[in-house]
Design a protein around this motif. Structure first.
Motif, PDB file in Angstrom:
ATOM      1  N   LEU A 148      11.782  -0.603  -0.561  1.00 34.93           N
ATOM      2  CA  LEU A 148      11.244  -1.915  -0.460  1.00 34.93           C
ATOM      3  C   LEU A 148       9.939  -1.933  -1.084  1.00 34.93           C
ATOM      4  O   LEU A 148       8.973  -1.255  -0.682  1.00 34.93           O
ATOM      5  CB  LEU A 148      11.012  -1.939   1.201  1.00 34.93           C
ATOM      6  CG  LEU A 148      10.325  -3.531   1.668  1.00 34.93           C
ATOM      7  CD1 LEU A 148      11.490  -4.547   1.231  1.00 34.93           C
ATOM      8  CD2 LEU A 148       9.915  -3.286   3.232  1.00 34.93           C
ATOM      9  N   ARG A 149       9.769  -2.814  -1.977  1.00 38.61           N
ATOM     10  CA  ARG A 149       8.631  -3.024  -2.634  1.00 38.61           C
ATOM     11  C   ARG A 149       7.506  -3.469  -1.883  1.00 38.61           C
ATOM     12  O   ARG A 149       7.657  -4.825  -1.124  1.00 38.61           O
ATOM     13  CB  ARG A 149       8.742  -4.041  -4.129  1.00 38.61           C
ATOM     14  CG  ARG A 149       7.469  -3.906  -4.937  1.00 38.61           C
ATOM     15  CD  ARG A 149       7.741  -4.683  -5.953  1.00 38.61           C
ATOM     16  NE  ARG A 149       6.570  -4.478  -7.002  1.00 38.61           N
ATOM     17  CZ  ARG A 149       5.864  -5.538  -7.616  1.00 38.61           C
ATOM     18  NH1 ARG A 149       6.259  -6.732  -7.482  1.00 38.61           N
ATOM     19  NH2 ARG A 149       4.815  -5.230  -8.383  1.00 38.61           N
ATOM     20  N   VAL A 150       6.198  -2.841  -1.781  1.00 44.67           N
ATOM     21  CA  VAL A 150       5.097  -3.417  -1.015  1.00 44.67           C
ATOM     22  C   VAL A 150       3.884  -3.027  -1.761  1.00 44.67           C
ATOM     23  O   VAL A 150       3.029  -2.543  -1.465  1.00 44.67           O
ATOM     24  CB  VAL A 150       5.072  -2.321   0.308  1.00 44.67           C
ATOM     25  CG1 VAL A 150       6.130  -2.963   1.346  1.00 44.67           C
ATOM     26  CG2 VAL A 150       5.319  -1.023   0.124  1.00 44.67           C
ATOM     27  N   PRO A 151       3.571  -3.988  -2.757  1.00 49.42           N
ATOM     28  CA  PRO A 151       2.560  -3.678  -3.797  1.00 49.42           C
ATOM     29  C   PRO A 151       1.346  -4.305  -3.027  1.00 49.42           C
ATOM     30  O   PRO A 151       1.304  -4.764  -2.188  1.00 49.42           O
ATOM     31  CB  PRO A 151       2.873  -4.577  -4.943  1.00 49.42           C
ATOM     32  CG  PRO A 151       3.662  -5.574  -4.317  1.00 49.42           C
ATOM     33  CD  PRO A 151       4.503  -4.899  -3.436  1.00 49.42           C
ATOM     34  N   GLY A 152       0.049  -4.085  -3.618  1.00 47.78           N
ATOM     35  CA  GLY A 152      -1.177  -4.480  -3.313  1.00 47.78           C
ATOM     36  C   GLY A 152      -2.407  -3.407  -3.403  1.00 47.78           C
ATOM     37  O   GLY A 152      -3.221  -3.675  -3.787  1.00 47.78           O
ATOM     38  N   HIS A 153      -1.788  -2.168  -2.834  1.00 47.84           N
ATOM     39  CA  HIS A 153      -2.823  -0.817  -3.002  1.00 47.84           C
ATOM     40  C   HIS A 153      -2.682  -0.748  -4.425  1.00 47.84           C
ATOM     41  O   HIS A 153      -3.787  -0.560  -5.094  1.00 47.84           O
ATOM     42  CB  HIS A 153      -2.217   0.244  -2.157  1.00 47.84           C
ATOM     43  CG  HIS A 153      -2.992   1.429  -2.428  1.00 47.84           C
ATOM     44  ND1 HIS A 153      -4.101   1.678  -2.026  1.00 47.84           N
ATOM     45  CD2 HIS A 153      -2.414   2.515  -2.527  1.00 47.84           C
ATOM     46  CE1 HIS A 153      -4.587   2.844  -2.277  1.00 47.84           C
ATOM     47  NE2 HIS A 153      -3.280   3.575  -2.542  1.00 47.84           N
TER      48      HIS A 153
END
Length: 298
Positions: A148-153
């Motif tokens: 599950l892609r969870v970018p931001g960091h």
């Protein structure tokens, strides 16, 4: 989200906390099939002497041997800034495919320039055996796992979902610690907020497994929580905190943070899937420290 499946209930989760870096590595296994995945393994590194060692990785090997497990996957949630990865060392001993999110190429591009890496280093992800796309499904024995892609960091962060368990990487910390910083190259607080909402929109009983814990004084290290607990008590993103408020909070906090102690040695190893830089003509590998390039903040 799809309802939990009976098959996924067979997943066995073992955790391995490294007090030096605050990192938790995991072995997730289908015990019946004797197949396993390793998540976020640590390579010990002494900054003062420049020496690596494998104490933490050997703990994983002992667990694998005790349960007669074969490694199918060595999974990274992102290119870590606070520890070196032992993925390559482990692969040489127990096999498995080293994998990360496909957007690692963005991270590689930035840090190839920062370190002025050798001509042979190409920022195309080839250092890894597999690059996951968002929502890609793969197997550990008879179990299904989803990336599950969870970018931001960072742009490349991936969480791994198996039944009611999610390995969240550096999106969330324990509720009393909050959330990951967003001031690394390609990081973005608004993007992180939306990624966190993907996680917190899961069923309340969903178990969330942290990649790190930096416990406040008086609390022992912990790394398992639930969606319900995060929505009720996370000091940065509990229910009622909207995107604008989170971005303001995260931006203010990031402006006060020091550069992580191991970021410069760690990233140049981790974008290589845990391999050390190629030995030079004297047979020694060297880590590069760019001078006067980054400031007090990362």
């Amino acid at each position: 989200m799809n309802a939990p499946t009976a098959a996924a209930a067979r997943a066995d989760i073992a955790s391995f906390f490294d007090r030096v870096t605050g990192t938790i590595a995991y072995v997730v296994a289908d015990l019946a099939a004797r197949q396993a995945a390793i998540i976020d393994p640590v390579l010990d590194f002494d900054m003062k002497s420049g020496r690596t060692s494998t104490t933490q990785a050997e703990r994983l090997l002992a667990h694998l041997a005790a349960h007669d497990l074969q490694v199918q996957w060595i999974l990274e949630t992102h290119a870590h800034a606070d520890h070196l990865s032992s993925a390559h060392w482990l692969k040489e001993r127990v096999g498995g495919r080293i994998a990360i999110g496909e957007h690692i190429t963005q991270v590689q591009t930035v840090f190839r320039k920062l370190y002025n890496l050798e001509r042979g280093f190409l920022p195309d992800g080839r250092q890894f055996d597999h690059l996951f796309k968002d929502d890609e499904v793969f197997n550990i024995g008879g179990l299904e796992m989803r990336a599950l892609r969870v970018p931001g960091h960072t742009p490349a962060d991936i969480a791994y979902v198996i039944d009611d368990a999610v390995f969240v990487g550096d999106t969330l910390f324990m509720p009393d610690v909050g959330t990951a910083r967003c001031d690394f190259p390609g990081g973005d607080a608004a993007t992180l907020y939306r990624s966190i909402r993907r996680l917190l929109d899961m069923p309340p009983e969903t178990r969330l497994f942290m990649c790190h814990d930096y416990p406040p004084a008086g609390r022992e290290a912990a790394w398992e929580t639930t969606v319900a607990e995060q929505r009720a008590r996370n000091i940065h993103v509990h229910d009622g905190v909207d995107e604008a408020a989170f971005v303001a909070l995260r931006t203010r906090r990031d402006a006060t943070l020091d550069v992580p102690v191991l970021i410069l040695p760690a990233i140049q190893v981790n974008i290589r899937a845990g391999q050390l830089p190629p030995p030079e003509d004297d047979g020694v590998s060297y880590l590069k420290i760019p001078l006067n390039v980054i400031g007090r903040k990362a």
